[in-house]
Enzyme design. Structure first.
Site, PDB file in Angstrom:
ATOM      1  N   TYR A 194      34.672  28.271 -40.311  1.00  0.00           N
ATOM      2  CA  TYR A 194      34.944  29.500 -39.567  1.00  0.00           C
ATOM      3  C   TYR A 194      36.334  30.058 -39.848  1.00  0.00           C
ATOM      4  O   TYR A 194      36.594  31.230 -39.582  1.00  0.00           O
ATOM      5  CB  TYR A 194      34.736  29.264 -38.066  1.00  0.00           C
ATOM      6  CG  TYR A 194      33.320  28.860 -37.756  1.00  0.00           C
ATOM      7  CD1 TYR A 194      32.272  29.749 -37.945  1.00  0.00           C
ATOM      8  CD2 TYR A 194      33.001  27.570 -37.325  1.00  0.00           C
ATOM      9  CE1 TYR A 194      30.954  29.379 -37.698  1.00  0.00           C
ATOM     10  CE2 TYR A 194      31.698  27.192 -37.075  1.00  0.00           C
ATOM     11  CZ  TYR A 194      30.678  28.098 -37.268  1.00  0.00           C
ATOM     12  OH  TYR A 194      29.372  27.728 -37.036  1.00  0.00           O
ATOM     13  N   HIS A 254      20.645  31.052 -34.843  1.00  0.00           N
ATOM     14  CA  HIS A 254      21.883  30.318 -35.126  1.00  0.00           C
ATOM     15  C   HIS A 254      23.055  31.254 -35.427  1.00  0.00           C
ATOM     16  O   HIS A 254      24.216  30.846 -35.312  1.00  0.00           O
ATOM     17  CB  HIS A 254      21.664  29.363 -36.301  1.00  0.00           C
ATOM     18  CG  HIS A 254      22.502  28.126 -36.229  1.00  0.00           C
ATOM     19  ND1 HIS A 254      22.302  27.137 -35.283  1.00  0.00           N
ATOM     20  CD2 HIS A 254      23.565  27.714 -36.972  1.00  0.00           C
ATOM     21  CE1 HIS A 254      23.186  26.171 -35.455  1.00  0.00           C
ATOM     22  NE2 HIS A 254      23.964  26.509 -36.472  1.00  0.00           N
ATOM     23  N   ARG A 314      22.677  25.717 -29.705  1.00  0.00           N
ATOM     24  CA  ARG A 314      21.627  25.658 -30.718  1.00  0.00           C
ATOM     25  C   ARG A 314      20.302  26.038 -30.048  1.00  0.00           C
ATOM     26  O   ARG A 314      20.182  25.994 -28.823  1.00  0.00           O
ATOM     27  CB  ARG A 314      21.522  24.254 -31.313  1.00  0.00           C
ATOM     28  CG  ARG A 314      22.807  23.760 -31.989  1.00  0.00           C
ATOM     29  CD  ARG A 314      22.636  22.333 -32.461  1.00  0.00           C
ATOM     30  NE  ARG A 314      23.795  21.821 -33.187  1.00  0.00           N
ATOM     31  CZ  ARG A 314      24.790  21.120 -32.633  1.00  0.00           C
ATOM     32  NH1 ARG A 314      24.748  20.847 -31.331  1.00  0.00           N
ATOM     33  NH2 ARG A 314      25.803  20.690 -33.358  1.00  0.00           N
ATOM     34  N   ARG A 368      25.468  31.399 -32.619  1.00  0.00           N
ATOM     35  CA  ARG A 368      26.377  30.245 -32.552  1.00  0.00           C
ATOM     36  C   ARG A 368      27.544  30.445 -33.527  1.00  0.00           C
ATOM     37  O   ARG A 368      28.695  30.167 -33.180  1.00  0.00           O
ATOM     38  CB  ARG A 368      25.601  28.971 -32.867  1.00  0.00           C
ATOM     39  CG  ARG A 368      26.401  27.679 -32.833  1.00  0.00           C
ATOM     40  CD  ARG A 368      25.433  26.500 -32.935  1.00  0.00           C
ATOM     41  NE  ARG A 368      26.079  25.294 -33.405  1.00  0.00           N
ATOM     42  CZ  ARG A 368      26.666  24.391 -32.616  1.00  0.00           C
ATOM     43  NH1 ARG A 368      26.716  24.599 -31.316  1.00  0.00           N
ATOM     44  NH2 ARG A 368      27.208  23.295 -33.125  1.00  0.00           N
ATOM     45  N   LYS A 422      22.944  17.694 -30.718  1.00  0.00           N
ATOM     46  CA  LYS A 422      22.745  17.067 -32.023  1.00  0.00           C
ATOM     47  C   LYS A 422      23.483  15.738 -32.054  1.00  0.00           C
ATOM     48  O   LYS A 422      24.634  15.638 -31.660  1.00  0.00           O
ATOM     49  CB  LYS A 422      23.270  17.994 -33.127  1.00  0.00           C
ATOM     50  CG  LYS A 422      22.793  17.626 -34.514  1.00  0.00           C
ATOM     51  CD  LYS A 422      23.171  18.711 -35.500  1.00  0.00           C
ATOM     52  CE  LYS A 422      22.638  18.382 -36.882  1.00  0.00           C
ATOM     53  NZ  LYS A 422      22.991  19.443 -37.869  1.00  0.00           N
TER      54      LYS A 422
END
Length: 278
Positions: free
Chosen positions: A255, A220, A120, A223, A145
């Protein structure tokens, strides 16, 4: 606090402050019916981007209720539907062009870590030199996170690049110092010696333009691309979940809708339309 980043907490504080000004009292003391009336007002407002503004108002209230131990009030707030939009993902060729685009080695390494380790924005900014383990070929991501730590693999090509970068730039403490980026750093927020959030965003955006990538992308996106490419290369979804530092597998499952694996690769009927002709 409670695993939230500084930017998230600042955002919550702004929305709670506006609530306090509107009601002239602490939001946690306001009657639920009045809160709901305020939320309807936010929804109808034409002076703000209502969807995101509404979401952050609700999130800020939920956070305040949780901090104050008022769990019973959480059920009074409306449920927010999560976006069903699929993430933008770069092709391997686009990633290669992106990695070659920056003039500065620092920016090439930065983008290499965002993609090669699935970091991130705040995680790449928080990297310290001590977090690199070249012998074990891993990167220690600290305080991700939810304040969770994790280890992610470091590619050999990235290790070679980082070693060259360390020798030439000789950064101190932070892997990416703000040396030479002071103007961008001040514009990006806290100026504590680390590369600023705006600096990272600028580096990625400049590389995108030089690489000729037309897809809408941001930091992002790298990622998302990391996770999708790993899935397409055959890595299992549970391992990808751990590498990303996701709390819930449902977050990682998105994904599966993006990746094109050999077993389930979709195709256009046009690809097969003329194969049967004799």
């Amino acid at each position: 606090m409670a695993g939230k980043s500084k930017s998230t907490l600042s955002n919550y504080a702004r929305h709670l402050a506006k609530l306090a000004i509107h009601f002239n009292e602490l939001p946690t003391l306001v009657d639920p019916d009045r809160i709901n009336d305020y939320l309807h007002l936010v929804k109808r407002s034409h002076n703000t981007p209502s969807d995101s503004y509404f979401k952050f108002t609700v999130y800020a209230l939920r956070f305040a209720y949780r901090i104050e131990g008022m769990k019973d009030k959480r059920i009074e707030l409306p449920t927010i539907k999560r976006s069903k939009k699929l993430p933008v993902v770069l092709s391997k060729e686009e990633v290669r062009r992106l990695l070659k685009a920056p003039k500065l080695l620092k920016h090439r390494i930065l983008i290499g870590l965002l993609y090669g380790c699935g970091l991130r924005c705040f995680e790449v900014r928080n990297l310290k030199i001590e977090d690199l383990d070249f012998d074990r070929k891993v990167l220690h991501v600290k305080d991700g996170k939810g304040k969770k730590d994790r280890y992610v693999p470091l590619a050999d090509i990235l290790i070679r690049g980082i070693k060259t970068y360390l020798e030439s730039e000789q950064p101190i403490e932070w892997l990416f110092n703000s040396k030479g980026e002071q103007i961008i750093g001040r514009a990006g927020g806290d100026f504590d010696g680390r590369y600023s959030q705006r600096g990272v965003q600028w580096a990625v955006n400049e590389a995108k333009k030089k690489a000729g990538i037309l897809k809408p992308m941001n930091v992002h996106t790298l990622r998302h691309t990391y996770a999708t490419h790993l899935l397409e290369e055959g890595l299992d979804i549970l391992t990808i979940k751990d590498l990303l530092g996701h709390e819930c597998i449902d977050t990682t499952m998105i994904y599966l809708h993006v990746a094109q694996t050999e077993k389930y690769r979709a195709f256009s009927p046009l690809d097969r339309l003329y194969l049967s002709r004799k």
